[in-house]
Motif scaffolding. Sequence first.
Motif, PDB file in Angstrom:
ATOM      1  N   ALA A 128       4.888 -29.215  69.213  1.00  0.00           N
ATOM      2  CA  ALA A 128       4.739 -30.143  68.089  1.00  0.00           C
ATOM      3  C   ALA A 128       3.950 -31.391  68.491  1.00  0.00           C
ATOM      4  O   ALA A 128       3.241 -31.971  67.667  1.00  0.00           O
ATOM      5  N   GLU A 131      -1.267 -32.599  69.088  1.00  0.00           N
ATOM      6  CA  GLU A 131      -1.924 -32.947  67.829  1.00  0.00           C
ATOM      7  C   GLU A 131      -3.185 -32.126  67.591  1.00  0.00           C
ATOM      8  O   GLU A 131      -3.444 -31.689  66.467  1.00  0.00           O
ATOM      9  N   ASN A 134      -2.164 -28.416  66.750  1.00  0.00           N
ATOM     10  CA  ASN A 134      -1.552 -28.328  65.421  1.00  0.00           C
ATOM     11  C   ASN A 134      -2.572 -28.533  64.316  1.00  0.00           C
ATOM     12  O   ASN A 134      -2.507 -27.872  63.276  1.00  0.00           O
ATOM     13  N   TYR A 137      -4.316 -25.191  63.938  1.00  0.00           N
ATOM     14  CA  TYR A 137      -3.466 -24.177  63.311  1.00  0.00           C
ATOM     15  C   TYR A 137      -3.179 -24.495  61.849  1.00  0.00           C
ATOM     16  O   TYR A 137      -3.136 -23.598  61.016  1.00  0.00           O
ATOM     17  N   ARG A 138      -2.996 -25.765  61.510  1.00  0.00           N
ATOM     18  CA  ARG A 138      -2.783 -26.128  60.101  1.00  0.00           C
ATOM     19  C   ARG A 138      -3.995 -25.745  59.249  1.00  0.00           C
ATOM     20  O   ARG A 138      -3.849 -25.380  58.083  1.00  0.00           O
ATOM     21  N   LYS A 143       2.269 -22.687  58.539  1.00  0.00           N
ATOM     22  CA  LYS A 143       3.422 -23.044  59.365  1.00  0.00           C
ATOM     23  C   LYS A 143       4.643 -22.375  58.744  1.00  0.00           C
ATOM     24  O   LYS A 143       4.942 -22.568  57.564  1.00  0.00           O
ATOM     25  N   GLN A 146       9.964 -23.879  62.980  1.00  0.00           N
ATOM     26  CA  GLN A 146       9.951 -24.696  64.185  1.00  0.00           C
ATOM     27  C   GLN A 146      11.144 -24.281  65.034  1.00  0.00           C
ATOM     28  O   GLN A 146      12.187 -23.886  64.503  1.00  0.00           O
ATOM     29  N   ASN A 159       6.060 -25.734  66.904  1.00  0.00           N
ATOM     30  CA  ASN A 159       5.741 -25.273  65.560  1.00  0.00           C
ATOM     31  C   ASN A 159       5.316 -23.812  65.619  1.00  0.00           C
ATOM     32  O   ASN A 159       4.561 -23.419  66.509  1.00  0.00           O
ATOM     33  N   TYR A 161       3.417 -20.716  63.684  1.00  0.00           N
ATOM     34  CA  TYR A 161       2.399 -20.461  62.671  1.00  0.00           C
ATOM     35  C   TYR A 161       2.144 -18.971  62.547  1.00  0.00           C
ATOM     36  O   TYR A 161       2.276 -18.230  63.526  1.00  0.00           O
TER      37      TYR A 161
END
Length: 165
Positions: A128, A131, A134, A137-138, A143, A146, A159, A161
């Motif tokens: 997590a 940064e 993530n 992946y976002r 997502k 967790q 996180n 995914y």
Amino acid sequence: MSFQTAIRPAESVDIADIRRVARATWHTVYDDILGAETVEGHLKEGYAPPLLEQMIELDEVGLFVSTADDDVVAYMSCGMTDATGFGDLDLYVHPDYWGEGIGTELLHRGEQHLHDLSVRKIRDEVLAENEVGNAFYRAHFEKVGQRTAEVGGQEHPVNVYERRL
């Protein structure tokens, strides 16, 4: 930046470059999260030349490099992780090339390899606190949860995914 990129299967001559990219990426992303000593331990174990050589030789593991003007600037490994059709991929781009679309190009190449292995869904996990990881992946995955994972003797939120192929 202006450069010509290409993606190809990794070869034995790429091992030193894969290790160079891994070292730069892992230290940039994880030194403040895990500590430099933990990062070095992971690099020594997870990127040992014999292990990388074995990955290159296995057809079921896709190990690819991305080059910019013939220099290796990123790599990705991917494979099936579960007989029910799940796969994963590990993708790292040298920090000097973040934001140039190289990670997305590698993702698409990995999807092709995973599709050929009959993978139906990619499931990956990212600390997590990472940064950069993530954000990538976002932009490309959903997502779905967790959990916590022990890394370097400490618990860290992770996180989870997924991306359907």
